[in-house]
Design a protein around this motif. Structure first.
Motif, PDB file in Angstrom:
ATOM      1  N   GLY A  42       0.816  -1.198   0.000  1.00  0.00           N
ATOM      2  CA  GLY A  42       0.000   0.000   0.000  1.00  0.00           C
ATOM      3  C   GLY A  42       0.850   1.248   0.000  1.00  0.00           C
ATOM      4  N   GLN A  43       0.201   2.381  -0.170  1.00  0.00           N
ATOM      5  CA  GLN A  43       0.910   3.656  -0.194  1.00  0.00           C
ATOM      6  C   GLN A  43       0.683   4.416   1.095  1.00  0.00           C
ATOM      7  OE1 GLN A  43       0.623   6.231  -3.491  1.00  0.00           O
ATOM      8  NE2 GLN A  43       0.701   4.632  -5.020  1.00  0.00           N
ATOM      9  N   HIS A  44       1.753   5.099   1.540  1.00  0.00           N
ATOM     10  CA  HIS A  44       1.669   6.009   2.674  1.00  0.00           C
ATOM     11  C   HIS A  44       2.455   7.253   2.310  1.00  0.00           C
ATOM     12  CE1 HIS A  44       0.079   2.761   5.121  1.00  0.00           C
ATOM     13  NE2 HIS A  44       1.115   2.026   4.821  1.00  0.00           N
ATOM     14  N   GLY A  45       2.029   8.404   2.835  1.00  0.00           N
ATOM     15  CA  GLY A  45       2.799   9.624   2.633  1.00  0.00           C
ATOM     16  C   GLY A  45       3.751   9.824   3.785  1.00  0.00           C
ATOM     17  N   THR A  46       4.558  10.884   3.732  1.00  0.00           N
ATOM     18  CA  THR A  46       5.452  11.235   4.821  1.00  0.00           C
ATOM     19  C   THR A  46       5.330  12.703   5.140  1.00  0.00           C
ATOM     20  OG1 THR A  46       7.229  11.587   3.241  1.00  0.00           O
ATOM     21  CG2 THR A  46       7.144   9.443   4.323  1.00  0.00           C
ATOM     22  N   SER A  47       5.737  13.057   6.327  1.00  0.00           N
ATOM     23  CA  SER A  47       5.584  14.422   6.797  1.00  0.00           C
ATOM     24  C   SER A  47       6.709  15.310   6.325  1.00  0.00           C
ATOM     25  CB  SER A  47       5.549  14.425   8.334  1.00  0.00           C
ATOM     26  OG  SER A  47       5.595  15.733   8.824  1.00  0.00           O
ATOM     27  N   GLY A  48       6.417  16.565   6.089  1.00  0.00           N
ATOM     28  CA  GLY A  48       7.429  17.532   5.741  1.00  0.00           C
ATOM     29  C   GLY A  48       7.920  18.310   6.943  1.00  0.00           C
ATOM     30  N   THR A  49       7.629  17.827   8.143  1.00  0.00           N
ATOM     31  CA  THR A  49       8.046  18.510   9.356  1.00  0.00           C
ATOM     32  C   THR A  49       9.555  18.662   9.397  1.00  0.00           C
ATOM     33  OG1 THR A  49       6.196  17.534  10.528  1.00  0.00           O
ATOM     34  CG2 THR A  49       7.967  18.450  11.869  1.00  0.00           C
TER      35      THR A  49
ATOM     36  N   PRO B 195       5.821   2.162  -3.491  1.00  0.00           N
ATOM     37  CA  PRO B 195       5.628   0.747  -3.174  1.00  0.00           C
ATOM     38  C   PRO B 195       5.649  -0.139  -4.413  1.00  0.00           C
ATOM     39  CG  PRO B 195       3.525   1.869  -3.162  1.00  0.00           C
ATOM     40  CD  PRO B 195       4.569   2.933  -3.373  1.00  0.00           C
ATOM     41  N   GLY B 196       5.952  -1.404  -4.185  1.00  0.00           N
ATOM     42  CA  GLY B 196       5.917  -2.366  -5.279  1.00  0.00           C
ATOM     43  C   GLY B 196       6.477  -3.699  -4.849  1.00  0.00           C
ATOM     44  N   ALA B 197       5.999  -4.782  -5.435  1.00  0.00           N
ATOM     45  CA  ALA B 197       6.485  -6.140  -5.176  1.00  0.00           C
ATOM     46  C   ALA B 197       6.482  -6.481  -3.697  1.00  0.00           C
ATOM     47  CB  ALA B 197       7.884  -6.323  -5.768  1.00  0.00           C
ATOM     48  N   GLY B 198       5.439  -6.056  -2.974  1.00  0.00           N
ATOM     49  CA  GLY B 198       5.327  -6.376  -1.565  1.00  0.00           C
ATOM     50  C   GLY B 198       6.202  -5.551  -0.661  1.00  0.00           C
ATOM     51  N   GLN B 199       6.740  -4.456  -1.170  1.00  0.00           N
ATOM     52  CA  GLN B 199       7.665  -3.636  -0.407  1.00  0.00           C
ATOM     53  C   GLN B 199       7.163  -2.207  -0.239  1.00  0.00           C
ATOM     54  OE1 GLN B 199      10.990  -4.725  -3.192  1.00  0.00           O
ATOM     55  NE2 GLN B 199      12.138  -4.479  -1.287  1.00  0.00           N
ATOM     56  N   GLU B 200       7.637  -1.572   0.815  1.00  0.00           N
ATOM     57  CA  GLU B 200       7.478  -0.136   1.007  1.00  0.00           C
ATOM     58  C   GLU B 200       8.865   0.472   0.841  1.00  0.00           C
ATOM     59  OE1 GLU B 200       4.321   0.760   1.320  1.00  0.00           O
ATOM     60  OE2 GLU B 200       3.867  -1.374   1.433  1.00  0.00           O
ATOM     61  N   ASN B 201       8.974   1.501   0.020  1.00  0.00           N
ATOM     62  CA  ASN B 201      10.271   2.054  -0.369  1.00  0.00           C
ATOM     63  C   ASN B 201      10.270   3.572  -0.209  1.00  0.00           C
ATOM     64  OD1 ASN B 201      11.027  -0.615  -1.508  1.00  0.00           O
ATOM     65  ND2 ASN B 201       9.478  -0.107  -3.047  1.00  0.00           N
ATOM     66  N   PHE B 202      11.106   4.048   0.684  1.00  0.00           N
ATOM     67  CA  PHE B 202      11.177   5.479   0.977  1.00  0.00           C
ATOM     68  C   PHE B 202      12.600   6.001   0.760  1.00  0.00           C
ATOM     69  CE2 PHE B 202       7.741   3.823   3.558  1.00  0.00           C
ATOM     70  CZ  PHE B 202       6.757   4.786   3.491  1.00  0.00           C
ATOM     71  N   PRO B 203      12.766   7.165   0.109  1.00  0.00           N
ATOM     72  CA  PRO B 203      14.088   7.775   0.044  1.00  0.00           C
ATOM     73  C   PRO B 203      14.355   8.608   1.292  1.00  0.00           C
ATOM     74  CG  PRO B 203      12.551   9.014  -1.318  1.00  0.00           C
ATOM     75  CD  PRO B 203      11.775   7.861  -0.728  1.00  0.00           C
ATOM     76  N   LEU B 204      15.499   8.367   1.934  1.00  0.00           N
ATOM     77  CA  LEU B 204      15.967   9.203   3.034  1.00  0.00           C
ATOM     78  C   LEU B 204      16.894  10.254   2.427  1.00  0.00           C
ATOM     79  CD1 LEU B 204      16.816   6.472   5.706  1.00  0.00           C
ATOM     80  CD2 LEU B 204      14.596   7.539   5.177  1.00  0.00           C
TER      81      LEU B 204
ATOM     82  N   LEU C  20      15.359   3.370   1.831  1.00  0.00           N
ATOM     83  CA  LEU C  20      14.902   2.578   2.982  1.00  0.00           C
ATOM     84  C   LEU C  20      13.785   1.662   2.499  1.00  0.00           C
ATOM     85  CD1 LEU C  20      14.673   1.987   6.081  1.00  0.00           C
ATOM     86  CD2 LEU C  20      12.964   3.824   6.143  1.00  0.00           C
ATOM     87  N   THR C  21      13.981   0.348   2.624  1.00  0.00           N
ATOM     88  CA  THR C  21      13.034  -0.636   2.099  1.00  0.00           C
ATOM     89  C   THR C  21      12.666  -1.640   3.181  1.00  0.00           C
ATOM     90  OG1 THR C  21      13.951  -0.458  -0.133  1.00  0.00           O
ATOM     91  CG2 THR C  21      12.695  -2.440   0.362  1.00  0.00           C
ATOM     92  N   PHE C  22      11.375  -1.948   3.289  1.00  0.00           N
ATOM     93  CA  PHE C  22      10.938  -3.016   4.191  1.00  0.00           C
ATOM     94  C   PHE C  22       9.688  -3.670   3.621  1.00  0.00           C
ATOM     95  CE2 PHE C  22       9.352   1.052   5.857  1.00  0.00           C
ATOM     96  CZ  PHE C  22       7.979   0.852   5.923  1.00  0.00           C
ATOM     97  N   SER C  23       9.459  -4.923   4.040  1.00  0.00           N
ATOM     98  CA  SER C  23       8.312  -5.674   3.534  1.00  0.00           C
ATOM     99  C   SER C  23       7.009  -5.069   4.045  1.00  0.00           C
ATOM    100  CB  SER C  23       8.394  -7.130   3.976  1.00  0.00           C
ATOM    101  OG  SER C  23       9.532  -7.759   3.449  1.00  0.00           O
ATOM    102  N   ASN C  24       5.994  -5.041   3.190  1.00  0.00           N
ATOM    103  CA  ASN C  24       4.674  -4.596   3.602  1.00  0.00           C
ATOM    104  C   ASN C  24       4.165  -5.549   4.684  1.00  0.00           C
ATOM    105  OD1 ASN C  24       1.791  -4.416   3.748  1.00  0.00           O
ATOM    106  ND2 ASN C  24       1.816  -3.304   1.797  1.00  0.00           N
ATOM    107  N   PRO C  25       3.884  -5.054   5.894  1.00  0.00           N
ATOM    108  CA  PRO C  25       3.457  -5.950   6.980  1.00  0.00           C
ATOM    109  C   PRO C  25       2.196  -6.741   6.665  1.00  0.00           C
ATOM    110  CG  PRO C  25       4.080  -3.797   7.845  1.00  0.00           C
ATOM    111  CD  PRO C  25       4.027  -3.669   6.348  1.00  0.00           C
TER     112      PRO C  25
END
Length: 218
Positions: A19-26, A97-106, A160-165
């Protein structure tokens, strides 16, 4: 078009869509300690301490090579010293996201008035509102670190990559923030986490980090 971050994520062997999630600009908060460095590549930290938020801390170390690349990808000179935490701003880009993963650039951006370099892997840790680390230390994905020269205002990113829970069945927690430590630095930057639940124990609960690349990963 698949983004640069998506190409990094394709290294993992996962099958279902996430799934997709956003991130904060704080704005990030500079902390006196550091997040745990990524592990799994045989490189050990040069010491450990405790940060004031209550999480275990250690120096983030990154291996380098003889090449030197500018933040635009061209070959540059090697005379600049490394970027220090106090000179950088941290942010977390949008999930890809893709292939069961969540992928975020730090993303680390040079906020100083001088040119500096980044070389290797970041340290990273999810923390709760009290500063306690959630989940295990991230591991390092295979990669070839290259020195990236950042002029003022330029950025570099690590994946930063981790499996979709929901796919892996791992136990989850919802972090309040993520601590990001620049390579070879002991101080970390705190960024509010709005990327949703993350895996903290059980099957496929380990997060992975890639080496820094020039740009923002968008």
């Amino acid at each position: 078009m698949v983004s640069a971050l998506g190409a990094v994520a394709a290294l993992s062997l996962l099958t279902a869509c996430g799934g997709q999630h956003g991130t904060s600009g704080t704005a990030p908060q500079k902390l006196p300690g550091t997040a745990q460095p990524a592990t799994g590549d045989g490189t050990s930290a040069d010491g450990s301490s405790k940060d004031t938020s209550g999480g275990t801390t250690a120096a983030s170390t990154g291996s380098s090579d003889s090449g030197s690349k500018s933040s635009t990808g061209s070959t540059g000179g090697g005379t600049s010293s490394r970027c220090h935490t106090s000179e950088l701003r941290a942010s977390v880009g949008a999930n890809n996201p893709g292939a069961g993963q969540e992928n975020f650039p730090l993303v680390l951006t040079n906020g100083s008035g001088r040119t500096c370099t980044i070389d290797g892997y970041p340290g990273a840790a999810f923390v709760d509102a009290s500063g306690k680390q959630l989940g295990s230390d991230p591991q390092r994905s295979a990669g070839s670190p290259a020195k990236i020269t950042l002029a003022p205002g330029r950025s570099a990113w690590a994946g930063l990559t981790f499996s979709n829970p929901e796919v892996s069945g791992a136990k989850t927690a919802k972090p309040a923030a993520i601590l990001i430590t620049p390579p070879d630095e002991r101080d970390s930057l705190k960024v509010t986490w709005s990327g949703g639940p993350v895996p903290v124990s059980g099957n496929s609960s380990t997060a992975r980090l890639s080496v820094f690349q020039a740009g923002t990963g968008a």
